[in-house]
Design an enzyme around this catalytic site. Structure first.
Site, PDB file in Angstrom:
ATOM      1  N   HIS A 234      -2.047  -1.860   5.980  1.00  0.00           N
ATOM      2  CA  HIS A 234      -1.138  -2.554   5.885  1.00  0.00           C
ATOM      3  C   HIS A 234       0.140  -1.442   5.041  1.00  0.00           C
ATOM      4  O   HIS A 234       1.290  -1.904   5.236  1.00  0.00           O
ATOM      5  CB  HIS A 234      -1.155  -3.889   5.168  1.00  0.00           C
ATOM      6  CG  HIS A 234      -1.764  -3.795   3.977  1.00  0.00           C
ATOM      7  ND1 HIS A 234      -3.228  -3.450   3.661  1.00  0.00           N
ATOM      8  CD2 HIS A 234      -1.194  -3.855   2.699  1.00  0.00           C
ATOM      9  CE1 HIS A 234      -3.297  -3.494   2.225  1.00  0.00           C
ATOM     10  NE2 HIS A 234      -2.216  -3.801   1.634  1.00  0.00           N
ATOM     11  N   ASP A 235      -0.197  -0.939   4.033  1.00  0.00           N
ATOM     12  CA  ASP A 235       0.572   0.001   3.268  1.00  0.00           C
ATOM     13  C   ASP A 235       0.849   1.374   3.744  1.00  0.00           C
ATOM     14  O   ASP A 235       1.246   2.181   3.019  1.00  0.00           O
ATOM     15  CB  ASP A 235       0.161  -0.209   1.634  1.00  0.00           C
ATOM     16  CG  ASP A 235       0.588  -1.690   1.059  1.00  0.00           C
ATOM     17  OD1 ASP A 235       1.787  -2.199   1.574  1.00  0.00           O
ATOM     18  OD2 ASP A 235      -0.075  -2.056   0.077  1.00  0.00           O
ATOM     19  N   LYS A 238       3.605   3.377   2.612  1.00  0.00           N
ATOM     20  CA  LYS A 238       3.981   4.152   1.316  1.00  0.00           C
ATOM     21  C   LYS A 238       3.650   5.381   1.170  1.00  0.00           C
ATOM     22  O   LYS A 238       4.040   6.012   0.167  1.00  0.00           O
ATOM     23  CB  LYS A 238       2.841   3.406   0.158  1.00  0.00           C
ATOM     24  CG  LYS A 238       3.309   2.018  -0.216  1.00  0.00           C
ATOM     25  CD  LYS A 238       2.210   1.332  -1.206  1.00  0.00           C
ATOM     26  CE  LYS A 238       2.650  -0.214  -1.688  1.00  0.00           C
ATOM     27  NZ  LYS A 238       1.597  -0.575  -2.374  1.00  0.00           N
ATOM     28  N   HIS A 263       8.584   0.379   2.802  1.00  0.00           N
ATOM     29  CA  HIS A 263       7.262   0.987   3.169  1.00  0.00           C
ATOM     30  C   HIS A 263       6.883  -0.121   4.215  1.00  0.00           C
ATOM     31  O   HIS A 263       6.196   0.620   5.166  1.00  0.00           O
ATOM     32  CB  HIS A 263       6.312   0.925   2.280  1.00  0.00           C
ATOM     33  CG  HIS A 263       5.746  -0.547   1.588  1.00  0.00           C
ATOM     34  ND1 HIS A 263       6.319  -1.396   0.845  1.00  0.00           N
ATOM     35  CD2 HIS A 263       4.515  -1.214   2.228  1.00  0.00           C
ATOM     36  CE1 HIS A 263       5.335  -2.401   0.824  1.00  0.00           C
ATOM     37  NE2 HIS A 263       4.646  -2.251   1.526  1.00  0.00           N
ATOM     38  N   HIS A 290       4.981  -8.544   4.035  1.00  0.00           N
ATOM     39  CA  HIS A 290       5.584  -9.012   2.821  1.00  0.00           C
ATOM     40  C   HIS A 290       6.882 -10.017   3.212  1.00  0.00           C
ATOM     41  O   HIS A 290       7.734 -10.328   2.582  1.00  0.00           O
ATOM     42  CB  HIS A 290       6.315  -7.789   2.167  1.00  0.00           C
ATOM     43  CG  HIS A 290       5.611  -6.922   1.426  1.00  0.00           C
ATOM     44  ND1 HIS A 290       4.809  -7.308   0.395  1.00  0.00           N
ATOM     45  CD2 HIS A 290       5.217  -5.765   1.651  1.00  0.00           C
ATOM     46  CE1 HIS A 290       4.156  -6.602  -0.187  1.00  0.00           C
ATOM     47  NE2 HIS A 290       4.168  -5.401   0.574  1.00  0.00           N
ATOM     48  N   ASP A 318      -3.483  -9.755   0.350  1.00  0.00           N
ATOM     49  CA  ASP A 318      -3.152  -8.555  -0.257  1.00  0.00           C
ATOM     50  C   ASP A 318      -2.482  -9.164  -1.642  1.00  0.00           C
ATOM     51  O   ASP A 318      -2.723  -8.466  -2.620  1.00  0.00           O
ATOM     52  CB  ASP A 318      -1.832  -8.017   0.544  1.00  0.00           C
ATOM     53  CG  ASP A 318      -1.310  -6.919  -0.119  1.00  0.00           C
ATOM     54  OD1 ASP A 318      -2.089  -5.938  -0.788  1.00  0.00           O
ATOM     55  OD2 ASP A 318       0.025  -6.580   0.000  1.00  0.00           O
TER      56      ASP A 318
HETATM   57  P1  C2E Z   1       1.223  -4.219  -4.665  1.00  0.00           P
HETATM   58  O1  C2E Z   1       0.863  -3.924  -5.924  1.00  0.00           O
HETATM   59  O2  C2E Z   1      -0.092  -4.194  -3.586  1.00  0.00           O
HETATM   60  O3  C2E Z   1       1.570  -5.752  -4.673  1.00  0.00           O
HETATM   61  C1  C2E Z   1       1.463  -6.308  -3.360  1.00  0.00           C
HETATM   62  C2  C2E Z   1       2.296  -7.852  -3.462  1.00  0.00           C
HETATM   63  O4  C2E Z   1       1.374  -8.627  -4.533  1.00  0.00           O
HETATM   64  C3  C2E Z   1       3.586  -7.675  -4.204  1.00  0.00           C
HETATM   65  O5  C2E Z   1       4.438  -7.292  -3.214  1.00  0.00           O
HETATM   66  C4  C2E Z   1       3.679  -9.101  -4.708  1.00  0.00           C
HETATM   67  O6  C2E Z   1       4.010  -9.909  -3.689  1.00  0.00           O
HETATM   68  C5  C2E Z   1       2.288  -9.514  -5.137  1.00  0.00           C
HETATM   69  N1  C2E Z   1       2.245  -9.023  -6.690  1.00  0.00           N
HETATM   70  C6  C2E Z   1       1.875  -7.900  -7.139  1.00  0.00           C
HETATM   71  N2  C2E Z   1       1.718  -7.983  -8.547  1.00  0.00           N
HETATM   72  C7  C2E Z   1       2.372  -9.125  -8.674  1.00  0.00           C
HETATM   73  C8  C2E Z   1       2.693  -9.654 -10.148  1.00  0.00           C
HETATM   74  O7  C2E Z   1       2.417  -9.077 -11.157  1.00  0.00           O
HETATM   75  N3  C2E Z   1       3.264 -11.047 -10.266  1.00  0.00           N
HETATM   76  C9  C2E Z   1       3.594 -11.434  -8.997  1.00  0.00           C
HETATM   77  N4  C2E Z   1       4.146 -12.663  -8.777  1.00  0.00           N
HETATM   78  N5  C2E Z   1       3.367 -11.126  -7.703  1.00  0.00           N
HETATM   79  C10 C2E Z   1       2.780  -9.688  -7.511  1.00  0.00           C
HETATM   80  P2  C2E Z   1       5.924  -6.610  -3.664  1.00  0.00           P
HETATM   81  O8  C2E Z   1       6.467  -7.697  -4.799  1.00  0.00           O
HETATM   82  O9  C2E Z   1       6.683  -6.874  -2.335  1.00  0.00           O
HETATM   83  O10 C2E Z   1       5.697  -5.313  -4.022  1.00  0.00           O
HETATM   84  C11 C2E Z   1       5.460  -4.330  -3.023  1.00  0.00           C
HETATM   85  C12 C2E Z   1       4.681  -3.045  -3.765  1.00  0.00           C
HETATM   86  O11 C2E Z   1       5.611  -2.583  -4.714  1.00  0.00           O
HETATM   87  C13 C2E Z   1       3.586  -3.326  -4.567  1.00  0.00           C
HETATM   88  O12 C2E Z   1       2.393  -3.620  -4.023  1.00  0.00           O
HETATM   89  C14 C2E Z   1       3.613  -2.315  -5.602  1.00  0.00           C
HETATM   90  O13 C2E Z   1       3.099  -1.117  -4.941  1.00  0.00           O
HETATM   91  C15 C2E Z   1       5.007  -2.019  -5.863  1.00  0.00           C
HETATM   92  N6  C2E Z   1       5.266  -2.673  -7.121  1.00  0.00           N
HETATM   93  C16 C2E Z   1       6.103  -4.015  -7.016  1.00  0.00           C
HETATM   94  N7  C2E Z   1       6.514  -4.471  -8.470  1.00  0.00           N
HETATM   95  C17 C2E Z   1       6.150  -3.336  -8.971  1.00  0.00           C
HETATM   96  C18 C2E Z   1       6.464  -3.042 -10.611  1.00  0.00           C
HETATM   97  O14 C2E Z   1       6.787  -3.800 -11.417  1.00  0.00           O
HETATM   98  N8  C2E Z   1       6.084  -1.633 -10.834  1.00  0.00           N
HETATM   99  C19 C2E Z   1       5.670  -0.931 -10.097  1.00  0.00           C
HETATM  100  N9  C2E Z   1       5.136   0.057 -10.648  1.00  0.00           N
HETATM  101  N10 C2E Z   1       5.351  -0.985  -8.690  1.00  0.00           N
HETATM  102  C20 C2E Z   1       5.865  -2.216  -8.207  1.00  0.00           C
HETATM  103  C1  SIN Z   2      -3.041   0.692  -5.570  1.00  0.00           C
HETATM  104  O1  SIN Z   2      -3.903   0.163  -5.084  1.00  0.00           O
HETATM  105  O2  SIN Z   2      -2.923   1.293  -6.728  1.00  0.00           O
HETATM  106  C2  SIN Z   2      -1.778   0.815  -4.887  1.00  0.00           C
HETATM  107  C3  SIN Z   2      -1.324  -0.892  -4.764  1.00  0.00           C
HETATM  108  C4  SIN Z   2      -1.141  -1.234  -3.274  1.00  0.00           C
HETATM  109  O3  SIN Z   2      -0.866  -0.546  -2.217  1.00  0.00           O
HETATM  110  O4  SIN Z   2      -1.466  -2.408  -2.755  1.00  0.00           O
HETATM  111 FE    FE Z   3       2.720  -3.843   0.976  1.00  0.00          FE
HETATM  112 FE    FE Z   4      -2.045  -3.609  -0.716  1.00  0.00          FE
END
Ligand code: C2E
Ligand code: SIN
Ligand code: FE
Ligand code: FE
Ligand code: SIN
Ligand code: SIN
Length: 373
Positions: A234-235, A238, A263, A290, A318
């Site tokens: 799915h990712d 990235k 991504h 997403h 996810d």
């Molecule tokens: P990911 O970490 O795999 O997160 C996947 C999805 O889980 C996110 O899609 C979001 O819908 C949800 N999610 C993850 N963490 C949180 C959280 O703390 N609070 C809430 N309410 N939802 C959360 P999204 O937002 O489209 O982000 C896609 C990817 O972008 C994330 O994948 C991560 O790799 C990156 N990302 C998003 N926000 C941040 C951030 O604040 N800092 C960093 N370093 N990366 C981020």
């Molecule tokens: C990670 O697992 O560190 C990357 C976040 C993600 O792609 O879901």
């Molecule tokens: Fe994703």
């Molecule tokens: Fe993921």
């Protein structure tokens, strides 16, 4: 079988042909390895008038021979050099033995485990087209009055072996290809997950959660398995996002987040041109995981059932995994907080039906998390 009335008489050639015809048709159309092995063992048993027949297959990853000795029973494994089966596997030459217990190569553990008494035994190698031994046929206890195997039996079992060797190898090659494909997909998924340490476990969990939710949503085993195999990708998009952004410890700037959001489209473009069903499913998932039920997601702002079910399923699992895990930018959430979040986002971010299935079965998801942490 000691009593006379149970003794069988040798087959005439018509009976033999009948057995071959009956099984040949089934063997060439069978597509499950377990059932194929069962058919082959049954055929070997009937052709030689043996009480039992076992088809041992070589597992080169463990250097063992394995077999399912009876229907529904767990598989049995022996080192590939042990016992009569191991001897024939190593030498490539058949063995015909009138009394196993008089032969020091015989390995009686299975008799001891099952309470069965082996007497006459015949073992022959099963070879592929390149004349490589891929397993052995073993028949035990001839059911005639004389109760020993004759040269004709050897001829018949060899006939069966040359026939089954080919059918078997075709199937094993297919399985090998499929397993290899799955492994490659999985590895690619790991790459896509951003280069952090926990990634392997994340990809595995998402795959397991996705299959579970697919089954709970009413999809059949085959389709649930397809989602499981495709969801690690799915990712994959990235790969196109710089590490500095992916692993940024804090909150992303608007520009950075705009970049990360690409991504899903990048992943879709990587996968979309394939005609293979697994990669097609993976393309859909990469593109749509997403999107949001209320239409406020990305990349296309699709809403409701206009989002493919696979995308809706992976969206739920996810986010569940992201929230339940530590990320460079956030701590793992408590389960209660996660459940509250899903209730709030029911019908907003997520398909309400899927949220209901998830909440109803949450213990099973937590169990997977514990298993793969
Ligand atoms: P990911 O970490 O795999 O997160 C996947 C999805 O889980 C996110 O899609 C979001 O819908 C949800 N999610 C993850 N963490 C949180 C959280 O703390 N609070 C809430 N309410 N939802 C959360 P999204 O937002 O489209 O982000 C896609 C990817 O972008 C994330 O994948 C991560 O790799 C990156 N990302 C998003 N926000 C941040 C951030 O604040 N800092 C960093 N370093 N990366 C981020
Ligand atoms: C990670 O697992 O560190 C990357 C976040 C993600 O792609 O879901
Ligand atoms: Fe994703
Ligand atoms: Fe993921
Ligand atoms: C059987 O004897 O029915 C099982 C065949 C095998 O896998 O050895
Ligand atoms: C052997 O062939 O001696 C090993 C398997 C068995 O115990 O039947």
């Amino acid at each position: 079988m000691e009593s006379n009335q149970y003794h069988k008489s040798e087959l005439n050639s018509e009976e033999l042909l009948q057995i071959i015809f009956d099984y040949a048709a089934q063997i060439t159309t069978e597509n499950s390895l377990d059932r194929l092995l069962m058919l082959m063992a049954d055929m070997g048993r009937k052709m030689t008038l043996a009480d039992r027949c076992t088809l041992w297959l070589y597992d080169e990853t463990k250097n063992e021979l394995w077999a399912r000795v009876a229907h529904g029973m767990e598989e049995v494994r022996v080192p590939s050099s042990v016992g009569l089966a191991g001897h024939v596997f190593q030498s490539g030459e058949p063995l015909v033995i009138d009394d196993a217990y008089q032969d020091e190569r015989f390995h009686s553990v299975i008799d001891i485990q099952t309470g069965y008494r082996t007497k006459s035994v015949m073992v022959i190698p099963v070879k592929n087209k390149l004349n490589k031994t891929i397993g052995v046929y073993q028949v035990i206890n001839k059911l005639t009055e004389e109760s020993i195997f004759h040269p004709n039996d050897l001829k018949y079992l060899s006939l069966a072996a040359s026939y089954t060797g080919q059918a078997l190898e075709a199937m094993l090659v297919n399985i090998e290809i499929e397993e290899t494909q799955k492994e490659i997909l999985f590895k690619m998924g790991e790459i896509g997950e951003g280069r952090s340490k926990e990634t392997g476990a994340h990809v595995k969990r998402v795959a397991e959660y996705a299959k579970l939710l697919a089954l709970k949503a009413g999809l059949d085993e085959d389709e649930a398995e397809l989602i499981k195999v495709a969801s690690p990708m799915h990712d994959i998009g990235k790969v196109g996002i710089p590490d500095a952004i992916l692993n940024k410890p804090g909150k992303l700037s608007t520009e950075e987040f705009q970049l990360i959001k690409k991504h899903s489209k990048i992943g879709y473009d990587l996968l979309k041109s394939s005609k293979r069903s697994i990669l097609q499913a993976a393309a859909i998932i990469a593109e749509q995981h997403h999107e949001r039920w209320d239409g406020k997601g990305y990349p296309n702002g699709r809403s409701g059932e206009d989002i493919h079910l696979y995308g809706r399923i992976v969206a739920v699992v996810d986010v569940f995994d992201a929230l339940a895990s530590h990320r460079p930018y956030k701590e793992a959430w408590e389960l209660d907080r996660i459940l509250t979040y899903f209730r709030e986002e029911r019908g907003k971010h997520f398909d309400p039906m899927l949220v209901d299935m998830f909440l109803r079965n949450v213990e099973a998801f937590v169990k997977i998390k514990e298993q793969y942490s």
